[in-house]
Design a protein around this motif. Sequence first.
Motif, PDB file in Angstrom:
ATOM      1  N   LEU A 488      29.862  -2.832 -19.522  1.00  0.00           N
ATOM      2  CA  LEU A 488      28.392  -2.365 -19.003  1.00  0.00           C
ATOM      3  C   LEU A 488      27.589  -2.169 -20.170  1.00  0.00           C
ATOM      4  O   LEU A 488      27.791  -1.501 -21.076  1.00  0.00           O
ATOM      5  CB  LEU A 488      28.784  -0.919 -18.292  1.00  0.00           C
ATOM      6  N   VAL A 489      26.559  -3.127 -20.255  1.00  0.00           N
ATOM      7  CA  VAL A 489      25.571  -3.344 -21.373  1.00  0.00           C
ATOM      8  C   VAL A 489      24.615  -2.335 -21.193  1.00  0.00           C
ATOM      9  O   VAL A 489      23.674  -2.617 -20.113  1.00  0.00           O
ATOM     10  CB  VAL A 489      25.390  -4.747 -21.755  1.00  0.00           C
ATOM     11  N   THR A 490      24.029  -1.434 -22.003  1.00  0.00           N
ATOM     12  CA  THR A 490      22.680  -0.687 -21.811  1.00  0.00           C
ATOM     13  C   THR A 490      21.883  -1.066 -23.020  1.00  0.00           C
ATOM     14  O   THR A 490      22.271  -0.977 -24.346  1.00  0.00           O
ATOM     15  CB  THR A 490      23.145   0.755 -21.640  1.00  0.00           C
ATOM     16  N   VAL A 491      20.558  -1.382 -22.748  1.00  0.00           N
ATOM     17  CA  VAL A 491      19.619  -1.635 -23.858  1.00  0.00           C
ATOM     18  C   VAL A 491      18.416  -0.640 -23.557  1.00  0.00           C
ATOM     19  O   VAL A 491      17.913  -0.337 -22.311  1.00  0.00           O
ATOM     20  CB  VAL A 491      19.115  -3.185 -23.810  1.00  0.00           C
ATOM     21  N   ARG A 492      18.156  -0.094 -24.658  1.00  0.00           N
ATOM     22  CA  ARG A 492      16.876   0.977 -24.433  1.00  0.00           C
ATOM     23  C   ARG A 492      15.828   0.468 -25.606  1.00  0.00           C
ATOM     24  O   ARG A 492      15.943   0.386 -26.727  1.00  0.00           O
ATOM     25  CB  ARG A 492      17.330   2.449 -24.833  1.00  0.00           C
ATOM     26  N   LEU A 493      14.751   0.214 -25.031  1.00  0.00           N
ATOM     27  CA  LEU A 493      13.605  -0.218 -25.735  1.00  0.00           C
ATOM     28  C   LEU A 493      12.323   0.803 -25.846  1.00  0.00           C
ATOM     29  O   LEU A 493      12.192   1.136 -24.744  1.00  0.00           O
ATOM     30  CB  LEU A 493      13.201  -1.778 -25.291  1.00  0.00           C
ATOM     31  N   PRO A 494      11.754   0.978 -26.867  1.00  0.00           N
ATOM     32  CA  PRO A 494      10.678   2.045 -26.889  1.00  0.00           C
ATOM     33  C   PRO A 494       9.460   1.373 -26.064  1.00  0.00           C
ATOM     34  O   PRO A 494       9.159   0.045 -26.136  1.00  0.00           O
ATOM     35  CB  PRO A 494      10.228   2.174 -28.351  1.00  0.00           C
ATOM     36  N   ARG A 495       8.706   2.039 -25.196  1.00  0.00           N
ATOM     37  CA  ARG A 495       7.665   1.511 -24.419  1.00  0.00           C
ATOM     38  C   ARG A 495       6.596   1.369 -25.058  1.00  0.00           C
ATOM     39  O   ARG A 495       6.250   2.145 -26.004  1.00  0.00           O
ATOM     40  CB  ARG A 495       7.478   2.481 -23.354  1.00  0.00           C
ATOM     41  N   ARG A 496       5.819  -0.145 -25.000  1.00  0.00           N
ATOM     42  CA  ARG A 496       4.709  -0.044 -25.536  1.00  0.00           C
ATOM     43  C   ARG A 496       3.600   0.744 -25.231  1.00  0.00           C
ATOM     44  O   ARG A 496       3.362   0.868 -24.195  1.00  0.00           O
ATOM     45  CB  ARG A 496       4.352  -1.601 -25.359  1.00  0.00           C
ATOM     46  N   SER A 497       2.849   1.141 -26.334  1.00  0.00           N
ATOM     47  CA  SER A 497       1.679   2.102 -26.019  1.00  0.00           C
ATOM     48  C   SER A 497       0.450   1.298 -25.584  1.00  0.00           C
ATOM     49  O   SER A 497       0.308   0.113 -25.704  1.00  0.00           O
ATOM     50  CB  SER A 497       1.394   2.623 -27.343  1.00  0.00           C
TER      51      SER A 497
END
Length: 497
Positions: A488-497
Amino acid sequence: MAGAVLLARDDAQDAAVETVLAVAETVALSPFTVESLAAPDPVSRLQPYAESTRLATHTDFIVVMAPDRRRYSHPKPELIGQRFTGAIEGALNGGQVVEVFAGSLGESVRAVVPVRAGDGRIVGLVSVGITTEEINRRLTRQLPTLAVVTAAALALAAAGAWLLSRRLRRQTHGLGPAEMTRMYEYHDAVLHAVREGLVVVDGNGRVTLVNDEGRRLLGLPEDTGTDRLVADLDLPAAVDELLASGRPAEDEVVVAGDRVLVANQRVTRFAGRRLGTVLTLRDHTDLRLLAGELDSVRGLTDALRAQAHEAANRLHTVLTMVELGRTDEAVRLATAELAVAQQLTDQVVGAVTEPALAALLLGKSAQAAERGVEFVVADGSRLDGPALPSRDLLTVVGNLVDNALEAVAGTEPPRRVTVFVRADDDEVVVRVGDSGPGLPADRVTDAFRRGWSTKQDGRGLGLALVGQVIRRHGGRHTVGTAPTGGALVTVRLPRRS
């Protein structure tokens, strides 16, 4: 040879000066000389003493004289009593006189020193000399020895020069200075002009050359000098491992930061001796991304072709059932397949308004169906609008799904891949789970840095490309165990403004 003779002549003259000074001082300080000068007949006492001393010291004349230049001794007795010719003023003043003077015996090197009584008065002078002819005779006697030594030195120098030249020729592969200059200029221009990274490492593990493209691909500063150990340079892990191992490599894919590089490494040898390694690097980042997208399109095309073939079979079945008068069963068969397909389409389109990502998920579902894998878009998935650049979002989702499909390939049914994509005000979360064997904890770091997959060779670029996107956006990832038992791979990326 002429220079050696001149040097020997100067040395002989200096030795003569030292000899006449030493003999003159010895005679002048002798008590016998002082007593004889005060005797009624100085000549009878000083002449035998001076001659015996002259013969013993191998000088040409010893003249003892009064302060008024009157001689009391001389090698030529007929000159006794006559006045001494030459400079004596310095000796009369208490000093020494050293000169080359042509006197009664010819040109000579002479020294004149004072003779002092017990009360310090100067009561006489002593002059000692060696003729230039005698100096030349002594030098002539030394010429054979000098010639032998000079010849030996010349032979030794010639042999050393020949050995040095031979070694230099061997080291430079027979190239002369002009050829080496031209070769250096041409090679330096070529090495800095080529659009391929080049790293040269010697046999001691020191980097001796990195060209401009190599610095760019490896992210090295312009002021990074060579002649440094590989371990001292801040190189990407895959490149550092390749250089440190020194093993040959051919078209090996390595990940360096945000770049995908193709590396070739060769061992250089000369006369059977290992000199080091040469590593070349080509930037295949854009090509790999395009190839990945092309593979996705090709997979979608194959899936659509398979589905078209399957749809044709079902259509023929429905038509045959209608012809047989079994219309109710034909309608149920047709609408059942349509409902399943429409349900997934409605779920994806309703949850994901990003058209490129929606198309990708539908295409992956088709690939999964063809491989006999259940493809599920998890409840709660929601993505409205361009939360991230489409290319990066497709890279993350597409590669995670591809890795999951590879992981479940060949496993026992049921095979399942679950995808969850959701964006809130701060970040985008992508979670992909599978029912495969899972990702070993000790391989997680390698998977995201150097490239790793569940394929037989254990190497791939899927997770490595995902890792590039994570680092570029300053995101993070976790790897756990899915409810179905796989990774189970989880990726979290900051949302682009």
